[in-house]
Scaffold this motif. Structure first.
Motif, PDB file in Angstrom:
ATOM      1  N   ALA A   1       0.839  -1.201   0.000  1.00 26.99           N
ATOM      2  CA  ALA A   1       0.000   0.000   0.000  1.00 26.99           C
ATOM      3  C   ALA A   1       0.877   1.255   0.000  1.00 26.99           C
ATOM      4  CB  ALA A   1      -0.923  -0.010   1.218  1.00 26.99           C
ATOM      5  N   ASP A   2       1.934   1.252   0.820  1.00 28.16           N
ATOM      6  CA  ASP A   2       2.857   2.399   0.857  1.00 28.16           C
ATOM      7  C   ASP A   2       3.510   2.606  -0.501  1.00 28.16           C
ATOM      8  OD1 ASP A   2       2.226   2.767   3.470  1.00 28.16           O
ATOM      9  OD2 ASP A   2       4.170   2.145   4.304  1.00 28.16           O
ATOM     10  N   CYS A   3       3.891   1.492  -1.115  1.00 24.03           N
ATOM     11  CA  CYS A   3       4.572   1.560  -2.402  1.00 24.03           C
ATOM     12  C   CYS A   3       3.642   2.126  -3.471  1.00 24.03           C
ATOM     13  CB  CYS A   3       5.069   0.168  -2.778  1.00 24.03           C
ATOM     14  SG  CYS A   3       6.081   0.143  -4.241  1.00 24.03           S
ATOM     15  N   LEU A   4       2.374   1.715  -3.393  1.00 23.21           N
ATOM     16  CA  LEU A   4       1.385   2.208  -4.354  1.00 23.21           C
ATOM     17  C   LEU A   4       1.226   3.728  -4.204  1.00 23.21           C
ATOM     18  CD1 LEU A   4      -0.431   0.823  -6.480  1.00 23.21           C
ATOM     19  CD2 LEU A   4      -2.306   1.006  -4.821  1.00 23.21           C
ATOM     20  N   ALA A   5       1.140   4.183  -2.965  1.00 22.57           N
ATOM     21  CA  ALA A   5       1.022   5.620  -2.708  1.00 22.57           C
ATOM     22  C   ALA A   5       2.237   6.351  -3.275  1.00 22.57           C
ATOM     23  CB  ALA A   5       0.898   5.869  -1.207  1.00 22.57           C
ATOM     24  N   MET A   6       3.422   5.754  -3.090  1.00 18.60           N
ATOM     25  CA  MET A   6       4.648   6.345  -3.623  1.00 18.60           C
ATOM     26  C   MET A   6       4.580   6.408  -5.148  1.00 18.60           C
ATOM     27  SD  MET A   6       7.384   7.528  -2.100  1.00 18.60           S
ATOM     28  CE  MET A   6       8.855   6.990  -2.966  1.00 18.60           C
ATOM     29  N   GLU A   7       4.045   5.340  -5.739  1.00 13.29           N
ATOM     30  CA  GLU A   7       3.969   5.284  -7.194  1.00 13.29           C
ATOM     31  C   GLU A   7       3.131   6.452  -7.738  1.00 13.29           C
ATOM     32  OE1 GLU A   7       2.991   1.215  -8.291  1.00 13.29           O
ATOM     33  OE2 GLU A   7       2.959   1.859 -10.393  1.00 13.29           O
ATOM     34  N   HIS A   8       2.014   6.725  -7.064  1.00 12.69           N
ATOM     35  CA  HIS A   8       1.191   7.860  -7.484  1.00 12.69           C
ATOM     36  C   HIS A   8       1.955   9.155  -7.383  1.00 12.69           C
ATOM     37  CE1 HIS A   8      -2.395   5.603  -8.176  1.00 12.69           C
ATOM     38  NE2 HIS A   8      -2.456   5.129  -6.936  1.00 12.69           N
ATOM     39  N   ARG A   9       2.672   9.299  -6.283  1.00 10.99           N
ATOM     40  CA  ARG A   9       3.424  10.546  -6.078  1.00 10.99           C
ATOM     41  C   ARG A   9       4.530  10.695  -7.123  1.00 10.99           C
ATOM     42  NH1 ARG A   9       1.462  13.760  -2.540  1.00 10.99           N
ATOM     43  NH2 ARG A   9       0.077  12.782  -1.018  1.00 10.99           N
ATOM     44  N   VAL A  10       5.151   9.559  -7.480  1.00  6.47           N
ATOM     45  CA  VAL A  10       6.206   9.605  -8.496  1.00  6.47           C
ATOM     46  C   VAL A  10       5.609  10.042  -9.834  1.00  6.47           C
ATOM     47  CG1 VAL A  10       7.860   8.214  -9.833  1.00  6.47           C
ATOM     48  CG2 VAL A  10       7.667   7.876  -7.362  1.00  6.47           C
ATOM     49  N   LYS A  11       4.475   9.450 -10.190  1.00  7.38           N
ATOM     50  CA  LYS A  11       3.826   9.817 -11.457  1.00  7.38           C
ATOM     51  C   LYS A  11       3.475  11.312 -11.486  1.00  7.38           C
ATOM     52  CE  LYS A  11       1.637   5.350 -12.341  1.00  7.38           C
ATOM     53  NZ  LYS A  11       2.140   4.683 -13.504  1.00  7.38           N
ATOM     54  N   ASP A  12       2.908  11.791 -10.372  1.00  7.61           N
ATOM     55  CA  ASP A  12       2.556  13.221 -10.298  1.00  7.61           C
ATOM     56  C   ASP A  12       3.796  14.086 -10.463  1.00  7.61           C
ATOM     57  OD1 ASP A  12      -0.034  12.540  -9.938  1.00  7.61           O
ATOM     58  OD2 ASP A  12      -0.067  12.856  -7.748  1.00  7.61           O
TER      59      ASP A  12
END
Lengths: 452, 499
Positions: free
Chosen positions: B317-328
């Motif tokens: 879940a943390d990694c997924l949140a990070m992935e969104h932030r990276v994309k943004d």
């Protein structure tokens, strides 16, 4: 850098080394006697034994040969495996299956002319104790605690003590020991009687952690638990009487598939073929450059010990390359009561006590507990458990009193070899014993004083 | 047992770990481009290996290297490194790493400048008598997988999340069944007892020494039997409950670094740091993404596997949140939002607590160091030999530039060379701003005695250290040498100087 591209004459070839050996210095050993012929003298005089022809051994042979040593011996019982080729750089694909010691010796002799390396393709225990006495320095490139412990006890066995229990320096056989694990390693100098011996600091090498059998059988949690279950429990259940061979690919494949089944049953992930090999063979990760660093340190110390051209490490170096390049030198101290490098365990005997009773005492002695001991005195076999022919020859001695066997001296030093507990494991061990006979005049004098 | 003539499968050959063997070089520049190597050297083999006497050194080394590993592509250039540096600096831009061995100061300065401009890693190695050095030079080296030896598990016992608390609550730690009781994992015991402690202490966790001792007693009070391994583990791990929440200083520095203000030219590493900064401030509630693995501990298989899944789920879940932030972040700076792979983000999250950024001063900058730091090395007993060797290694090159030879080359001139070297070393010291520092007379004499001799085991040691650093720099795993490693072949007490 210093050497201009010169003709391949011997002095030009060794010019760099000769600078260090022919010039006086302020930071050198007291024994250093600089001279233009020192290199030649070392080359023709020094006999060096390298124990192990693996990752460290290959490097050591090359390093020592290029440091001016000319008479080298190497002992290793192993044959070359494909997986050795990435770092044991003296070996090639066509050498697979041959003796490591023999191939390593041949390769270094081909490349460095004038060096003579005698290979010994056998176990270290197969050699007579006297074999080891011919060497001036023993350099260890091993990956096992048991083998280090054995060579250490042999080398310390040559150390003699005077009547005041002070070690006689001329009898000390120095060792240089190296070891690596991944990005870490150690190099140390052992001078029996002066520095701690391997046994004095055995605690530096904690025994390997073993999984409790009940965890393996009932509550496995990790991939390694599943692998060890297949290896230690399931194999014997399915193949009673058939010994497991870690070098047999089919055996390993079987362990892998059993471990995988067990992991699935318990919902555990992470069992792979390479992990299976790693766990079963207890593979310690090896890196070529760590071996290069540690071997170079060992060869340099051997060279300095012998030539006196500089100081030596005092007495234990650790290298850690995980975070930067970290080198630490620690000066460990001797254990005065060490069973191996100390003056020897004192055993008092009645003059009537027979050799057989003596062997029984060794088994029951609280500090020794040596079972099935063979006993020697000054190189003579008093009793040998094996080989059979020697056992038969020495068997009549069993009923003879020790006092008589030791020529009725008040006290004497004998060596006993047998199985003893070391670091939680039964291993073959050599122990030095001082035998004193009760009621015999002059029993504070040791017979070693005469030979000093 | 395999027999002669068998063809080694690459995987078997490298079963202990993929690795490169790097030769210890002799007066050569040695360069790595992925799996290929180039050697630059003009000199002929004159010394040890008689089979190739008179051949170009670089050529012989290439053929030996290929014999060791036929997968290696090795090329050679017959030229002195100094000439190549002067006449064809762009030659070096094709490489990932340049290793310079036995290069004198003047050439090294130029080569460092060339490599820095092209963002190439330079490793300099020198073997000189019983001393030598290894120095890494690159603007910046960022490590995700630093793989430290001992690192605290990321268990979050000081701050358990809802799912973990819920799972702990679902297990009766006072279960009367002795088998279940002694197979309750310590994570569960500690989460439950920490909660109990906090309830009795205004919501605070044990922090003082006295409180920590009382907390251990509380754990022991729940034992049914003295031989319950899981409770012993709980007592030993009880300090994990009192871990300071939040981020370590080292990672905090990275997050607060100017490079974390990213733009279109930022590297992937810094873009991830920028995303991490936002994660900490938002979803993370002041914490980094969870690592997601737990150590082995006494437990029923079922409990252990459930715990593994709970930790993994939170990490994902943390990694997924990070992935969104990276994309943004990528979108914001005008890059393709999918240009950084999931796998890379996952590795980054797993190692977020262990990130390392190493920056190196250029060799030119090293020559005017921070005086107080260097003074400290001179006065610190553990470092003074290393500092002396450093100055003297520079002084011998200076002297060689003036006299066209190293000090102590000729037996007959050693006595004159000693005061000469002392004078040159004094000028090196004063250029560095070190007024009043004095060098060891013994070491000056030793340096002249060495006469620039290349002693094989010393060269092998230096070569080994340089290779080790190259492996770490190329694989971007583990942490490379942070300064100048000075080898002390006299008593082996070697040190790293940060200059």
């Amino acid at each position: 850098m210093a050497t201009p591209d010169a003709q391949p004459t011997e002095p030009a070839r060794w010019r760099d080394l000769d600078m260090l050996l022919s010039r006086p210095g302020n930071l050198v050993a007291a024994s250093f006697d600089p001279s233009p012929t020192l290199r030649d003298e070392i080359g023709s005089f020094a006999e060096v034994l390298v124990v192990g022809a693996g990752g460290l051994g290959c490097e050591l042979l090359k390093d020592l040969a290029l440091s001016g040593f000319k008479n080298l011996h190497v002992i290793d019982m192993d044959t070359i495996d494909v997986s050795n080729l990435n770092r044991q750089f003296l070996f090639r694909v066509q050498d697979v299956g041959k003796s490591k010691a023999q191939v390593a010796a041949k390769r270094v002799m081909e490349r460095v002319s004038g060096v003579n390396i005698k290979p010994h393709f056998c176990r270290i225990e197969d050699k007579e104790i006297e074999f080891y006495s011919q060497f001036h320095i023993i350099v260890l490139g091993l990956d096992s605690i048991e083998a280090r412990s054995y060579i250490n006890s042999v080398a310390c066995g040559f150390l003699e003590y005077d009547s005041n229990d002070n070690p006689i320096p001329e009898t000390a056989k120095p060792m240089v020991d190296g070891g690596t694990e991944g990005f870490k390693g150690h190099a140390r100098v052992i001078i029996p009687g002066t520095t701690p011996c391997f046994e004095c600091n055995i605690w530096l090498f904690p025994p390997q952690v073993k999984f409790p059998l009940c965890t393996l059988a009932e509550t496995p949690r990790t991939a390694a638990h599943c692998i060890e279950y297949a290896h230690l429990i399931k194999w014997d259940e399915v193949h009673p009487g058939k010994p497991f061979d870690a070098d047999d690919a089919e055996h390993m494949q079987w362990i892998y598939s059993e471990a995988l089944k067990r992991a699935e049953l318990f919902g555990i992930s992470g069992v792979t073929y390479s992990l299976t090999q790693g766990v079963v063979k207890n593979i310690i990760p090896a890196i070529a450059s760590t071996n290069a660093i540690i071997s170079a340190a060992c060869a340099l110390e051997a060279f300095k010990l012998f030539s006196g051209c500089s100081k030596t490490v005092s007495n234990y170096l650790t290298y850690n390359g995980l975070e930067g390049t970290h080198i630490k030198v620690t000066e460990f101290v001797r254990d005065k009561d060490c069973l191996v490098c100390g003056p020897g365990t004192l055993i008092e005997l009645d003059t009537s006590a027979t050799l057989s009773q003596f062997i029984k005492m060794l088994e029951e002695h609280p500090n020794l507990r040596i079972s099935k001991a063979s006993v020697t005195h000054e190189g003579n076999n008093l009793y040998m458990q094996s080989p059979e022919v020697l056992e038969q020859m020495t068997r009549p001695n069993l009923s003879v009193p020790m006092f008589e066997l030791l020529k009725e001296v008040p006290c004497a030093t004998v060596h006993a070899t047998g199985m003893a507990e070391n670091n939680g494991k039964k291993v073959s061990s050599l122990r030095k014993l001082r035998v004193a006979f009760k009621g015999v005049i002059g029993d504070s004098k040791m017979d070693t004083t005469e030979s000093s | 047992m395999a027999t002669a003539g068998v063809v080694a499968e690459p995987k078997t050959k490298y079963d202990r770990q993929l690795r490169k063997r790097v030769f210890d070089g002799e007066s050569i520049v040695f360069i790595i481009l992925r799996k290929s190597f180039s050697f630059v050297n003009l000199r002929l083999v004159s010394n040890v290996d008689e089979g190739c006497l008179g051949q170009p050194r670089a050529k012989s080394i290439c053929s030996f290297l290929q014999e060791l590993n036929d997968a290696v592509k090795a090329k050679f250039v017959e030229e002195t490194p100094a000439t190549l540096i002067d006449t064809n600096p762009s030659f070096f831009s094709q490489f990932t790493v340049v290793i310079a061995t036995q290069l004198p100061e003047s050439s090294l300065l130029k080569l460092d400048d060339i490599c820095r401009k092209a963002d190439i890693v330079l490793v300099a190695a020198r073997s000189y008598g019983l001393t030598g050095l290894v120095r890494v030079s690159v603007k910046e080296h960022c490590v995700i997988e630093s793989k430290p030896d001992h690192f605290l598990d990321d268990l979050r016992l000081h701050n358990p999340w809802a799912e973990l608390k819920q799972f702990a609550k679902s297990i009766d730690i006072n279960d009367k069944d002795p088998v279940v009781h002694k197979h309750t994992p310590y994570i569960v015991i500690l989460v439950r007892l920490a909660e109990k402690w906090a309830d009795a202490h205004d919501g605070n966790l044990p922090s003082t020494r006295q409180e920590k001792r009382e907390f251990k007693d509380l754990i022991r009070a729940h034992m049914l039997n003295v031989d319950e391994e899981n409770y012993k583990e709980a007592v030993e791990s009880s300090y994990k409950v009192s871990v300071t929440p939040g981020i370590s200083d080292e990672v905090r520095q990275i997050i607060d670094d100017n490079s974390a203000e990213v733009n279109s030219s930022s590297s992937d590493f810094w873009i991830l740091v920028a995303a991490l900064k936002e994660f900490v401030a938002n979803e993370g509630n002041g914490e980094l993404p969870l690592e997601g693995t737990i150590p082995d501990m006494t437990s029923l298989t079922e409990y252990y596997v459930s715990l593994q899944k709970i930790y993994q789920a939170k990490a994902e879940a943390d990694c997924l949140a990070m992935e969104h932030r990276v994309k943004d972040t990528l979108k914001r700076i005008g890059r393709d939002p999918d240009s950084i792979s999931r796998a890379y983000i996952k590795t980054f999250c797993k190692n977020a607590r262990k990130l390392r950024v190493c920056r190196y001063r250029s060799i030119e900058e090293e020559f005017s160091p921070i005086v107080s730091e260097v003074q400290r090395y001179f006065t610190d007993e553990d470092y003074s030999y290393a500092m002396n060797f450093y100055i003297l290694l520079r002084a011998v090159d200076r002297l060689a530039a003036n006299y066209s030879r190293l000090p102590g080359i000729f037996d007959s001139e050693i006595d004159e060379d000693i005061p000469r070297l002392k004078t040159v070393a004094a000028s090196v010291l004063s250029e560095m701003g070190l007024i009043g520092a004095s060098l060891s007379e013994d070491l000056i004499t030793e340096m002249c005695r060495f006469g620039g001799a290349e002693i094989h085991p010393v060269a092998a040691f230096i070569g080994g250290v340089a290779s080790q650093e190259v492996i770490k720099l190329v694989t971007k795993q583990f942490v490379p040498l942070r300064g100048t490693f000075i080898f002390n072949g006299i008593d082996l007490k070697s040190q790293v100087l940060v200059l």
